[in-house]
Each structure stands twice: as C-alpha cells, then as structure tokens.
Design an enzyme around this catalytic site. Sequence first.
Site, short mmCIF file in Angstrom:
data_model
loop_
_atom_site.label_atom_id
_atom_site.label_comp_id
_atom_site.label_asym_id
_atom_site.label_seq_id
_atom_site.Cartn_x
_atom_site.Cartn_y
_atom_site.Cartn_z
N GLU A 1 -13.52 -1.88 1.69
CA GLU A 1 -12.42 -1.49 0.81
C GLU A 1 -12.29 -2.53 -0.31
OE1 GLU A 1 -8.22 0.17 2.03
OE2 GLU A 1 -8.12 -2.01 1.93
N CYS B 1 0.83 -1.22 0.00
CA CYS B 1 0.00 0.00 0.00
C CYS B 1 0.86 1.26 0.00
CB CYS B 1 -0.93 0.02 1.22
SG CYS B 1 -2.09 -1.33 1.21
N HIS C 1 -13.56 8.56 -8.17
CA HIS C 1 -12.58 8.78 -9.24
C HIS C 1 -11.59 9.89 -8.92
CE1 HIS C 1 -15.19 6.02 -11.28
NE2 HIS C 1 -14.25 5.84 -12.18
#
Lengths: 141, 136
Positions: free
Chosen positions: A124, A34, A81
């Site tokens: 998630e 990550c 987005h």
Amino acid sequence: MKAHLTRRYLFSASHRLHSAEMSEDENRRIYGKCNNPYGHGHNYALEVTVVGQVDAQTGMVCDLVQLDGFVSREVLERFGHENLNYLEAFQHVVPTTENLCVEIYSVLERGFRAAAVEKIRLEETMMNSFEYCGPQPKGAM
Amino acid sequence: MVYLTRRAEFSASHYYHNPAFTREENQRIFGKCNNPHGHGHNYTLEVTVRGEVDSRSGFVMDLGELKEVLNREVLDAMDHRFLNEEVPEFRDRIPTTENLAIAIWQRLAPKLKAASLHRVRVYETPDLFVDFYGEP
C-alpha cells in the site's frame, strides 16, 4: 522442475475506510485518518506469483504476455485511477488493502488459466504490505 | 534454524530460441526475446542458505566463504557473458530466468558445506523474478 515466478505491477487508486456496520465514532476510532470523508489515494505495488513446472520446450513457467495481458485487463484497468469504494466489489466490503489483496487473488484464481496462482502481495506504501495465498486448509500454518 | 541471504549482481546477455520450433513459432512464443543477436539484463541474485547458528562463531555460515562460492561458481562464469554461447548449461536449455535460477542452484548446492541452500532468487528486472527451492 518447479519454479515460482513473480511479476510486479504498479497502479494508483483512492479509497476511504468506512464500515456501514459501525457508528461514526467507531469508524473514526478504528480507521483514523483513513476515515476522512473524501478519501485519499495510494500508489499500490502488486506482485503476482505463479508456480508450476518449467516447460521443457520454452523454459518458462508461464507465458508472460498472457499474464501481463490478464493483469492489465482485469486488475490494472479495473482498479487503476479509480475510487475503490465506488466499485462493485467494495459495495459491501471495506476496501482495506487486505480486502483488495483477497479480491485480486480471486480475480486471478477465477479467470487466469495459463498458470497456477500461488500468491498475491500488495504494497500500500513502502512501509506496509499484505500477502494472500488463498484460503488455508484447516490445520495449516 | 536461521536463514541468511546474500545478494550479488551480474550483467549478461541472452536470447530465447528453440531449434525444435519453426522461425515463426520462435517469434510468436518468445517475441522480442527471440531477436537473434541477443539483449542484456542487469541481474540481481539472492542466495538464501539456512542452518543452525554455530554456538562459537554466532554464524549460520561464514559470509566470506559464501561470497567466494558465489563469485567462483556464478559470477566468474556468467558476469559479462553471452549466456547462450558461454555458459555450458544453456547449450541445450533456453536461458530463461527460470532456467537460470535452476542452473545457479545446481552450481551452488554441491559447493555449500556449512549450511544448506534454501532458495535461489533471480531478478531479471526489478519487476520480474523467479524463486527456485530445488523442488523436482
């Protein structure tokens, strides 16, 4: 009578988990993949739960048009987005899904007036999800 | 204390209309849900009961009995029905998902002997559901 209504929404965003307070090595060790420098994305599923008395006239806890409009404007359009790291809310906060969950709760708690917000649940991925119900009073749990 | 959840599905139609409102108010408040001939959903119902695990059977409640109560009290009355016209609770209550969860709770609560009802969750669609815990 009191009922709890939950509405589910989808949005996609990217993020990178990286804390300026940690060394490069620490970031790498704690956040693993990550922490990859260019970030990566998820399809988030958001569940907003509101609670209240069922209105005798309408049979509803909350006007869904108002809830959908608010979430669409203040959450989906703001986060959908986008690269979360570039947003103001995450300039000094790592955009983990925990922190995103807390941020979304705060947005609703501050601005949504048509019903009481009880809980935010954020997936998630299909394998992990996070829930936030606001700051717990001392001694709760 | 252990919680046991049983899921069931049923399909039904409904529309939202309050005779105390004007035609314009009904349309403004209920939108497309006010269309007079109704529309339908595939509902998913989750019923959660709670209780101590019986030391002999290892059960909180006999699932067969729970299924039978669900079938008799809810599915037989609501599956493939027009809720407004065919389910008595909705003669004078709007069949919103909120009121549907409450009506299902009121049907089930007195019929469950072995365990107590904890939660009724009704999904109208996969992205909209209501939880009712019997709270006044």
